[in-house]
Scaffold this motif. Structure first.
Motif, short mmCIF file in Angstrom:
data_model
loop_
_atom_site.label_atom_id
_atom_site.label_comp_id
_atom_site.label_asym_id
_atom_site.label_seq_id
_atom_site.Cartn_x
_atom_site.Cartn_y
_atom_site.Cartn_z
N ASP A 89 15.28 -12.94 -1.66
CA ASP A 89 14.27 -11.88 -1.68
C ASP A 89 14.24 -11.12 -0.35
N VAL A 90 14.20 -11.85 0.77
CA VAL A 90 14.09 -11.18 2.06
C VAL A 90 15.39 -10.44 2.42
N CYS A 91 16.48 -10.81 1.77
CA CYS A 91 17.74 -10.06 1.95
C CYS A 91 17.77 -8.78 1.12
N GLY A 92 16.69 -8.56 0.35
CA GLY A 92 16.54 -7.29 -0.34
C GLY A 92 17.18 -7.20 -1.71
N TRP A 93 17.43 -8.35 -2.36
CA TRP A 93 18.15 -8.33 -3.62
C TRP A 93 17.26 -8.25 -4.86
N LYS A 94 15.99 -8.52 -4.74
CA LYS A 94 15.14 -8.53 -5.93
C LYS A 94 15.17 -7.16 -6.62
N GLY A 95 15.49 -7.17 -7.92
CA GLY A 95 15.54 -5.94 -8.70
C GLY A 95 16.86 -5.20 -8.65
N LYS A 96 17.79 -5.62 -7.78
CA LYS A 96 19.08 -4.93 -7.66
C LYS A 96 20.01 -5.34 -8.81
N SER A 97 21.03 -4.50 -9.07
CA SER A 97 21.94 -4.75 -10.19
C SER A 97 23.38 -4.47 -9.79
N VAL A 98 24.29 -5.13 -10.48
CA VAL A 98 25.72 -4.80 -10.45
C VAL A 98 26.14 -4.68 -11.90
N GLY A 99 26.41 -3.46 -12.36
CA GLY A 99 26.71 -3.25 -13.77
C GLY A 99 25.52 -3.69 -14.62
N GLY A 100 25.80 -4.54 -15.61
CA GLY A 100 24.72 -5.01 -16.48
C GLY A 100 24.02 -6.26 -15.99
N ALA A 101 24.42 -6.78 -14.83
CA ALA A 101 23.79 -7.99 -14.28
C ALA A 101 22.82 -7.61 -13.18
N GLY A 102 21.69 -8.29 -13.12
CA GLY A 102 20.69 -7.94 -12.13
C GLY A 102 19.94 -9.15 -11.60
N VAL A 103 19.15 -8.93 -10.57
CA VAL A 103 18.26 -9.95 -10.01
C VAL A 103 16.87 -9.69 -10.56
N TYR A 104 16.28 -10.73 -11.14
CA TYR A 104 15.00 -10.59 -11.83
C TYR A 104 13.92 -10.11 -10.87
N GLU A 105 13.12 -9.15 -11.34
CA GLU A 105 12.10 -8.52 -10.48
C GLU A 105 11.00 -9.49 -10.06
N LYS A 106 10.73 -10.51 -10.86
CA LYS A 106 9.64 -11.43 -10.56
C LYS A 106 10.08 -12.69 -9.82
N GLN A 107 11.39 -12.96 -9.79
CA GLN A 107 11.88 -14.18 -9.16
C GLN A 107 13.33 -13.96 -8.76
N ALA A 108 13.56 -13.86 -7.45
CA ALA A 108 14.89 -13.50 -6.96
C ALA A 108 15.92 -14.60 -7.19
N LEU A 109 15.49 -15.81 -7.52
CA LEU A 109 16.43 -16.90 -7.77
C LEU A 109 17.09 -16.79 -9.14
N VAL A 110 16.59 -15.88 -9.98
CA VAL A 110 17.07 -15.75 -11.35
C VAL A 110 17.89 -14.48 -11.50
N LEU A 111 19.14 -14.63 -11.96
CA LEU A 111 19.94 -13.47 -12.33
C LEU A 111 19.80 -13.25 -13.83
N VAL A 112 19.82 -11.98 -14.25
CA VAL A 112 19.54 -11.66 -15.64
C VAL A 112 20.59 -10.70 -16.20
N ASN A 113 20.63 -10.68 -17.53
CA ASN A 113 21.46 -9.75 -18.28
C ASN A 113 20.60 -8.56 -18.66
N ARG A 114 20.91 -7.40 -18.10
CA ARG A 114 20.08 -6.22 -18.38
C ARG A 114 20.42 -5.58 -19.71
N GLY A 115 21.32 -6.20 -20.48
CA GLY A 115 21.57 -5.71 -21.83
C GLY A 115 23.01 -5.74 -22.25
N ALA A 116 23.93 -5.52 -21.32
CA ALA A 116 25.34 -5.49 -21.70
C ALA A 116 26.22 -6.08 -20.60
N ALA A 117 25.71 -7.08 -19.93
CA ALA A 117 26.45 -7.68 -18.82
C ALA A 117 27.67 -8.44 -19.33
N ILE A 118 28.70 -8.48 -18.49
CA ILE A 118 29.84 -9.35 -18.74
C ILE A 118 29.93 -10.35 -17.58
#
Length: 360
Positions: free
Chosen positions: A301-330
């Protein structure tokens, strides 16, 4: 035993990543596993054991024979003076087991409520939450060896549990322990038993009597203050934890994810003091052995990753420890994001984060 070809694994991993299994075998008993081992085509083939798919990141199609564990059944098999012994099939959903134990009047797993996945996968990861790890409630398990078809019973010593770790993640042979002479180390360059060489078909849990609540986590202390309940029942603790997890973790049915993506790193007191000197607000937890657990989510979180994305993969807005599929991630996008986070955290804290899920 049911054998299918060309099966999409997207419904069978909670991150919702696309991959295809060339061959998928559904196993519902030890005999099914033995049929696979004895089969002239399936037996010699490389294999991958799949439980609930909640702890894997699929980066490619699967040429291996995928064994989907669907062994059913739950029962209280023994009532001792000091514990209840509960057995569950490897294909049972973990949260279904937690509910069963509460309904049966055998509490002790409530702190691990709402953890996704199956019973058979739980010892592999040594799952844990809110002050309890699986090893704290473990009695034994049965596993079928994929080389011999033999069913063996594993105790805790053979499982070699560690923090989110076990012998099954490191290539689980039925190694000698305690007073048995150690096995010879493999010769340089020789093949060792690969991970997934065992199919866990049944797990038994030791739930201590009399029941004692585990309430050490700050979030549970807050619930006690909010509700005015100072002596919560197992059901109340269960419900509190379900509510806490819902505020922090996305439902895989709504947003694809594999839960906590990185392990919380454990460091020496000296390392922790050094980091505190640079980042006084770092969240950390002293452990009984003198080491210190750092909050990976806080560092991300303090490194600024919360809410950021790479393609369809992202860092969950409520918990930076969780990576999520924003809909079409590979899978490759997930791993690109994960590696970027690792480099960022290492650059600031000198700590290399280790993924929790199995990367396939």
């Amino acid at each position: 035993m049911q054998v299918d070809s060309g099966v999409s694994l997207k419904p069978y991993n909670t991150f919702g990543l696309p991959a295809v299994a060339r061959t998928l075998v559904r196993v519902r008993s030890d005999d099914d596993v033995r049929r696979v081992v004895a089969d002239p085509v399936l037996g010699p083939a490389a294999k991958f054991v799949l439980g609930g798919g909640s702890n894997i990141i699929l980066t490619r199609d699967m040429p291996q024979v995928v064994l989907k564990v669907e062994v059913p059944g739950m029962a209280v098999v023994e009532e001792r003076a000091d514990a209840w012994i509960v057995e569950a099939g490897g294909g049972v959903g973990w949260d279904d087991l937690v509910a069963f134990t509460l309904e049966a009047g055998c509490p002790g797993l409530e702190n691990m409520a709402s953890i996704p996945g199956t019973v058979g996968a739980s010892p592999v990861q040594n799952i844990g939450a809110y002050g309890i790890e699986l090893k704290d409630r473990f009695e034994s398990l049965d596993a079928v060896d994929l080389a011999t078809g033999e069913t063996r019973t594993w105790d805790a010593a053979r499982c070699r549990f560690g923090y989110r770790d076990s012998a099954f993640k490191r290539g689980a042979s039925f190694e000698p322990v305690d007073d048995t002479p150690p096995a010879a180390a493999p010769a340089p360059g020789s093949a060792s038993t690969p991970p997934g060489s065992q199919v866990i078909t049944r797990v038994r849990f030791r739930l201590p009597r009399p029941w004692q609540p585990v309430l050490g986590y700050l979030e549970l202390q807050r619930k006690m203050l909010e509700t005015g309940v100072t002596n919560p029942t197992p059901r109340q603790i269960h419900d509190w934890i379900v509510a806490i997890r819902r505020t922090k973790l996305p439902d895989p049915a709504a947003i694809g994810n594999a839960g906590s993506f990185f392990k919380n790193p454990v460091v020496t007191p000296e390392q922790c003091r050094d980091i505190i000197g640079r980042d006084p607000e770092i969240v950390h937890y002293p452990l009984p052995d003198g080491s210190v657990k750092l909050a990976a989510g806080w560092m991300i979180d303090v490194c600024g990753w919360k809410g950021k994305s790479v393609g369809g993969a992202g860092v969950y807005e409520k918990q930076a420890l969780v990576l999520v599929n924003r809909g079409a991630a590979i899978g490759s996008e997930v791993m690109t994001l994960a590696r970027a986070i690792q480099e960022s955290v290492y650059g600031r804290f000198g700590i290399r984060l280790e993924p929790e899920p199995v990367i396939v």
